[in-house]
Design a protein around this motif. Structure first.
Motif, PDB file in Angstrom:
ATOM      1  N   VAL A   2       0.930  -1.282  -0.057  1.00  0.00           N
ATOM      2  CA  VAL A   2       0.091  -0.007   0.018  1.00  0.00           C
ATOM      3  C   VAL A   2       0.986   1.325   0.087  1.00  0.00           C
ATOM      4  O   VAL A   2       1.973   1.311   0.762  1.00  0.00           O
ATOM      5  N   GLN A   3       0.568   2.302  -0.750  1.00  0.00           N
ATOM      6  CA  GLN A   3       1.268   3.430  -0.767  1.00  0.00           C
ATOM      7  C   GLN A   3       0.191   4.527  -0.319  1.00  0.00           C
ATOM      8  O   GLN A   3      -0.723   4.447  -0.779  1.00  0.00           O
ATOM      9  N   SER A  25      -3.212   4.080  -2.352  1.00  0.00           N
ATOM     10  CA  SER A  25      -3.260   3.408  -3.596  1.00  0.00           C
ATOM     11  C   SER A  25      -4.433   1.866  -3.391  1.00  0.00           C
ATOM     12  O   SER A  25      -4.319   1.110  -4.507  1.00  0.00           O
ATOM     13  N   ASP A  26      -4.994   1.891  -2.237  1.00  0.00           N
ATOM     14  CA  ASP A  26      -5.946   0.680  -2.005  1.00  0.00           C
ATOM     15  C   ASP A  26      -7.271   1.309  -1.553  1.00  0.00           C
ATOM     16  O   ASP A  26      -7.195   2.629  -1.118  1.00  0.00           O
ATOM     17  N   LYS A  75     -10.413   7.243  -2.831  1.00  0.00           N
ATOM     18  CA  LYS A  75      -9.333   6.854  -2.007  1.00  0.00           C
ATOM     19  C   LYS A  75      -8.664   7.902  -1.358  1.00  0.00           C
ATOM     20  O   LYS A  75      -7.280   7.816  -1.315  1.00  0.00           O
TER      21      LYS A  75
END
Length: 125
Positions: A2-3, A25-26, A75
């Motif tokens: 994850v970022q 990123s998720d 997100k």
């Protein structure tokens, strides 16, 4: 992996405003998320958090001035900072955790597994 990528930091005068963003990123709908800040030589401290239930909690030092929010579809986590003070100067970090699924979030840094690189906020008097 994850970022988390923060943006929106900068330099402002006391009394000014900034809006920080953190793009993950998720999928974040089931993540506890928070904003922390750190100045050199001091412990990273929790500023604001929003849990998976949407409940928000703030550090006493920012209550009434900062607002945390999230847009799950984008997100993205936000931190609206108003009436900024010189003591708000710090590196601000976004944090997220998917494992604990804290309904109300957390201002404890050990409750988060993922961190962004930080964005600098400088408030001059």
């Amino acid at each position: 992996q994850v970022q988390l990528v923060e943006s929106g930091g900068g330099s402002v005068q006391a009394g000014g405003s900034l809006r920080l963003s953190c793009v993950a990123s998720d999928y974040i709908a089931v993540a506890s998320m928070g904003w922390f800040r750190q100045v050199p030589g001091k412990v990273r401290e929790g500023v604001a958090t929003i849990g998976i239930g949407g409940t928000t909690t703030y550090a006493d030092s920012v209550k009434g001035r900062f607002t945390v929010s999230r847009d799950n579809a984008k997100k993205t986590l936000y931190l609206q900072m108003n009436s900024l003070k010189p003591e708000d100067t710090a590196m601000y970090y976004c944090a997220a955790d998917w494992a604990r699924r804290l309904w109300g979030g957390s201002l404890t840094k050990d409750d988060y597994a993922y961190w962004g690189q930080g964005t600098q906020v400088t408030v001059s008097s």
